[in-house]
Scaffold this motif. Structure first.
Motif, PDB file in Angstrom:
ATOM      1  N   THR A   6      13.002   3.517  10.054  1.00 50.00           N
ATOM      2  CA  THR A   6      14.053   3.735  11.045  1.00 50.00           C
ATOM      3  C   THR A   6      13.418   3.736  12.428  1.00 50.00           C
ATOM      4  N   LYS A  62      20.079   6.412  17.654  1.00 51.41           N
ATOM      5  CA  LYS A  62      20.852   6.028  16.469  1.00 51.41           C
ATOM      6  C   LYS A  62      22.339   6.262  16.694  1.00 51.41           C
ATOM      7  N   PHE A  65      23.070   3.976  20.511  1.00 45.40           N
ATOM      8  CA  PHE A  65      22.749   2.553  20.516  1.00 45.40           C
ATOM      9  C   PHE A  65      22.323   2.128  19.101  1.00 45.40           C
ATOM     10  N   PRO A  66      23.258   2.183  18.144  1.00 48.30           N
ATOM     11  CA  PRO A  66      22.912   1.898  16.743  1.00 48.30           C
ATOM     12  C   PRO A  66      22.421   0.479  16.498  1.00 48.30           C
ATOM     13  N   ASP A  67      22.697  -0.431  17.415  1.00 47.42           N
ATOM     14  CA  ASP A  67      22.258  -1.823  17.233  1.00 47.42           C
ATOM     15  C   ASP A  67      20.766  -2.000  17.508  1.00 47.42           C
ATOM     16  N   VAL A  68      20.143  -1.029  18.184  1.00 44.40           N
ATOM     17  CA  VAL A  68      18.712  -1.103  18.466  1.00 44.40           C
ATOM     18  C   VAL A  68      17.963  -0.606  17.237  1.00 44.40           C
ATOM     19  N   LYS A  69      17.330  -1.511  16.528  1.00 43.75           N
ATOM     20  CA  LYS A  69      16.660  -1.183  15.266  1.00 43.75           C
ATOM     21  C   LYS A  69      15.137  -1.105  15.388  1.00 43.75           C
ATOM     22  N   GLU A  73      12.684  -3.192  21.038  1.00 46.26           N
ATOM     23  CA  GLU A  73      13.987  -3.498  21.645  1.00 46.26           C
ATOM     24  C   GLU A  73      14.447  -2.418  22.622  1.00 46.26           C
ATOM     25  N   HIS A  78      17.713   2.631  28.270  1.00 45.87           N
ATOM     26  CA  HIS A  78      17.919   3.578  27.175  1.00 45.87           C
ATOM     27  C   HIS A  78      17.257   4.913  27.502  1.00 45.87           C
TER      28      HIS A  78
END
Length: 250
Positions: A6, A62, A65-69, A73, A78
């Protein structure tokens, strides 16, 4: 870059991997003018502080900005949004330390993982001044103007309206608001008080900033009710407030 990890795990891994054992920080400071750019920590306390912040920042990312994995990135915006969102509950000293630690974490990410874009952390990661006075909470009737209060509570849901009423009446932060029970609002000699439990379990009693506000809070949020007035977590309240402010153009 650890595709099965994660984002929170990637951040904490970078912090752990960047801890330097058996090497002198004093020597680096004397011999290397760019020692801060190494992306290293030398003491266990420093590493521990950064790990704690990496956990908190990773969980926040999480949610927001859940799209940042992947760690590569993460952008300066952020970090800055995280600082701006939370600075109201930090002293200036804490805000300065967290800003410095986030800069260090970004350096550690760049040194730990491949293909991470370089970031000029001193210029790009920054926050405006804290809204607290030293380590004391700011309690003022000007903390929220009546026009703003009326605008925010006109169309919002009941949970946020109750929270805003407590904030406007007693000059409280979200952590305190979420602990107040109906029985914690009391009246004595014509004055209304709220007993608040805040971070670290500290309890204090505060007086309503204005008599009319106190009377309203007592009648509408306390009388005939039981249990916590605001059934929400501090972070949820903060996000809800930001959404409402954006929606109303504030």
């Amino acid at each position: 870059m650890g595709k099965n990890r994660t984002l929170e795990q990637q951040l904490t891994y970078a912090v752990r991997q960047s801890h330097n054992t058996g090497e002198s920080k004093r020597y680096q400071k004397k011999t290397n003018p760019e020692w801060q750019e190494l992306g290293k920590s030398w003491s266990f306390q420093t590493m521990g502080n950064r790990l704690e912040l990496a956990h908190a920042f990773g969980k926040w990312m999480k949610q927001e900005f859940p799209d940042v994995k992947l760690a590569r990135e993460i952008k300066a915006e952020h970090y800055n949004t995280f600082l701006e969102t939370h600075k109201h509950k930090w002293s200036q000293a804490t805000l300065t330390r967290y800003t410095s630690d986030l800069r260090a974490i970004q350096r550690e990410i760049e040194h730990c993982y491949a293909k991470v874009p370089h970031m000029d952390v001193k210029r790009q990661i920054k926050a405006n001044k804290s809204v607290t006075d030293g380590n004391k909470n700011v309690r003022s009737s000007e903390a929220m103007k009546k026009a703003d209060f009326d605008k925010l509570t006109e169309t919002t849901n009941k949970t946020l309206k109750d929270a805003l009423t407590l904030a406007y009446t007693f000059g409280l932060r979200s952590e305190g608001i979420c602990t107040i029970k109906a029985e914690d609002i009391t009246e004595k000699d014509g004055k209304v008080y709220a007993t608040v439990t805040e971070k670290g379990g500290r309890t204090r009693t505060v007086e309503a900033l204005r008599e009319d506000l106190g009377k309203y809070a007592k009648q509408n949020l306390s009388d005939g009710r039981e249990g916590r007035i605001c059934q929400a977590k501090p972070e949820s309240l903060q996000r809800a407030l930001l959404r409402e402010m954006k929606k109303t153009g504030m």
